[in-house]
Design a protein around this motif. Structure first.
Motif, short mmCIF file in Angstrom:
data_model
loop_
_atom_site.label_atom_id
_atom_site.label_comp_id
_atom_site.label_asym_id
_atom_site.label_seq_id
_atom_site.Cartn_x
_atom_site.Cartn_y
_atom_site.Cartn_z
N GLY A 154 0.82 -1.21 0.00
CA GLY A 154 0.00 0.00 0.00
C GLY A 154 0.85 1.25 0.00
O GLY A 154 2.07 1.21 -0.20
N ARG A 155 0.18 2.38 0.23
CA ARG A 155 0.87 3.66 0.33
C ARG A 155 0.56 4.33 1.66
O ARG A 155 0.48 5.55 1.76
CB ARG A 155 0.42 4.58 -0.81
CG ARG A 155 0.79 4.09 -2.20
CD ARG A 155 0.30 5.07 -3.25
NE ARG A 155 0.61 4.63 -4.60
CZ ARG A 155 0.23 5.28 -5.70
NH1 ARG A 155 -0.48 6.39 -5.58
NH2 ARG A 155 0.54 4.82 -6.89
N PHE A 156 0.37 3.55 2.67
CA PHE A 156 -0.05 4.08 3.95
C PHE A 156 1.12 4.74 4.68
O PHE A 156 2.29 4.41 4.45
CB PHE A 156 -0.65 2.96 4.81
CG PHE A 156 -1.81 2.28 4.15
CD1 PHE A 156 -2.98 2.99 3.89
CD2 PHE A 156 -1.75 0.95 3.77
CE1 PHE A 156 -4.06 2.37 3.27
CE2 PHE A 156 -2.82 0.33 3.16
CZ PHE A 156 -3.97 1.04 2.90
N THR A 157 0.78 5.67 5.56
CA THR A 157 1.78 6.45 6.28
C THR A 157 1.66 6.22 7.78
O THR A 157 0.88 5.38 8.24
CB THR A 157 1.60 7.95 5.98
OG1 THR A 157 0.34 8.38 6.55
CG2 THR A 157 1.57 8.21 4.48
N ASP A 158 2.42 7.01 8.54
CA ASP A 158 2.37 6.90 10.00
C ASP A 158 1.02 7.30 10.57
O ASP A 158 0.70 6.96 11.71
CB ASP A 158 3.46 7.77 10.62
CG ASP A 158 4.83 7.10 10.55
OD1 ASP A 158 4.91 5.98 10.00
OD2 ASP A 158 5.82 7.69 11.03
N VAL A 159 0.21 8.01 9.79
CA VAL A 159 -1.13 8.36 10.26
C VAL A 159 -1.94 7.08 10.49
O VAL A 159 -2.67 6.95 11.48
CB VAL A 159 -1.84 9.27 9.24
CG1 VAL A 159 -3.28 9.54 9.67
CG2 VAL A 159 -1.08 10.58 9.08
N VAL A 160 -1.81 6.13 9.58
CA VAL A 160 -2.49 4.84 9.74
C VAL A 160 -1.91 4.08 10.93
O VAL A 160 -2.65 3.48 11.73
CB VAL A 160 -2.37 4.00 8.45
CG1 VAL A 160 -2.88 2.58 8.68
CG2 VAL A 160 -3.15 4.66 7.32
N LEU A 161 -0.59 4.10 11.09
CA LEU A 161 0.03 3.41 12.22
C LEU A 161 -0.44 4.02 13.55
O LEU A 161 -0.68 3.28 14.52
CB LEU A 161 1.55 3.49 12.12
CG LEU A 161 2.19 2.79 10.91
CD1 LEU A 161 3.71 2.82 11.03
CD2 LEU A 161 1.71 1.36 10.78
N ASN A 162 -0.57 5.33 13.61
CA ASN A 162 -1.05 5.96 14.84
C ASN A 162 -2.50 5.58 15.13
O ASN A 162 -2.88 5.38 16.29
CB ASN A 162 -0.92 7.48 14.73
CG ASN A 162 0.53 7.93 14.70
OD1 ASN A 162 1.42 7.22 15.18
ND2 ASN A 162 0.78 9.10 14.14
#
Length: 428
Positions: free
Chosen positions: A286-294
């Motif tokens: 995917g193209r997920f970022t730390d926003v998803v991890l948070n």
């Protein structure tokens, strides 16, 4: 004399005990055990014939011949084949030459089938077989179809005749329409794996999602779903689906998006907030970022397994925070995320660890990160604000009520199966 006594004792073994002894044996080992004596023969037969693999035209011919021999025999037949039609629970068809005639014969001769796996294209097999299948096999609990030519009437038949169908895989199948999942609503589906469809099929499914988001049966009609996997799904379908999906019992979720993933994180954030029972999450490629991890850190306290491989936008800070705060986390896949052992010095990875190769944090590494975090934090609790006796009692009662309401959610998850969608898992 001792030998005769031992043999006599051996022949008196309870069948239930023999089944427990040989339960983990391979097919060949079970066959060897069936030749020991009559007691072992009867103890191993149900397990030996529970799953039948037909991997070629020759195996199909021999199997059908054995079934015909059993049914045509006037008296007791060869013990190996006795009651075979009642023993077979799982049928694995890896035969690209299976015909409608073969399927009709199997339907009539194996009435107790519970699991059917067909993961090879069968050009000789028409939709007529799939339309008739539910009527002959009403006890189906698992159906795994790849490259199958289906029709709306086949799904209608599944919904009407298979009230025990709990596990369904549809990969690269034709015939799915906007009403497919409405037909399947009577089935108590718990595991659903769909994908690799043509553009026409995806467009039909997406159109239904957009027209009736709140009442869409795929998103809201299967409240028992615990496992869901979407494969090679177009980003637009994923966006529309995740924003409105409500699966209150969901614990395992696998997402595979076409064209390099979603355009941003927004499509997945609401989904994660609405499914806080998740213990296994696969968001690779995917193209997920730390926003998803948070969001995962804040809303998925029971998470045990996370795969974010090939997400180049995640950073060490987000992974570090997630690993330190999720109590039950056991494994994080980080392959091709641009991270390596040097980004986690607390763990003590070897310096020569290949950055471009497979990389993950296992339970031992996560425990080291959590211990290092605890060692650096201050352990002094914050001062307790003053409350009047009445306010204190009200706060204690509210806390007790909330604890009782969320008692099930606070329990430690017991098991996780990250690769539940694999074909071999559906044969059990």
């Amino acid at each position: 004399m001792a030998t005769a006594t031992s043999a006599t004792t051996f022949n008196k073994f309870p069948t239930e005990l023999i089944k427990m002894i040989v339960r983990g044996f391979s097919q060949w080992e079970l066959y060897q055990c069936s030749l020991v004596n009559k007691v072992f023969h009867y103890g191993t037969m149900p397990l030996l014939w529970q799953t039948v693999h037909l991997y070629g035209e020759d195996s199909m011919t021999k199997f059908r011949a054995g079934l015909n021999e059993q049914q045509q025999a006037a008296g007791p037949v060869v013990r190996v084949m006795e009651g075979l039609d009642q023993l077979v629970c799982t049928l694995d068809l890896q035969n690209g030459t299976t015909t409608d005639e073969d399927m009709f014969a199997l339907m009539k001769q194996i009435p107790s089938l519970q699991r059917l796996v067909m993961s090879q294209q069968n050009p000789c097999l028409t939709e007529l077989s799939f339309h008739t299948l539910p009527q002959y096999w009403p006890h189906l609990t698992t159906l795994y179809l790849v490259n199958a030519s289906l029709s709306p009437s086949a799904f209608d038949a599944l919904g009407a005749h298979c009230p025990q169908l709990r596990n369904l895989t549809l990969h690269n199948c034709t015939g799915l329409t906007a009403t497919t999942f409405a037909s399947l609503q009577p089935c108590p589906l718990e595991k659903l794996s769909i994908g690799y469809f043509s553009d026409t099929v995806w467009e039909a499914l997406d159109q239904e999602v957009q027209e009736d988001k709140d009442e869409h049966l795929l998103l809201n009609g299967f409240g028992r779903l615990t496992h869901v996997a979407l494969w090679s799904a177009p980003p637009i379908f994923v966006m529309h689906s995740l924003e409105n999906a409500r699966w209150p019992r969901l614990t395992h979720f696998k997402l595979d998006v076409l064209q390099g993933g979603l355009r941003d994180d927004q499509g997945i954030l609401a989904f994660l907030r609405n499914h806080q029972r998740l213990i296994c999450l696969d968001l690779s490629h995917g193209r997920f970022t730390d926003v998803v991890l948070n969001t995962i850190t804040n809303h998925l306290p029971r998470l045990m397994f996370l795969d974010i491989s090939q997400n180049p936008n995640v950073r060490r800070v987000g992974v570090n925070r997630l690993a330190k705060q999720l109590e039950y986390l056991c494994f994080v896949h980080l392959t091709f995320c641009g991270l390596s052992g040097k980004h986690f010095p607390e763990v003590g990875f070897p310096r020569n660890l290949d950055r471009s190769g497979p990389f993950a944090l296992n339970r031992k590494a996560i425990k080291k990160l959590q211990d290092a975090d605890k060692a650096t934090r201050r352990h002094q609790p914050p001062p307790t604000p003053w409350l009047s006796p009445a306010a204190r009692r009200a706060a204690e009662e509210a806390a007790a009520a909330a604890a009782a309401e969320n008692n099930d959610d606070d329990k430690q998850p017991t098991s996780v199966d990250p690769y539940w969608w694999k074909e071999s898992r559906w044969l059990k």
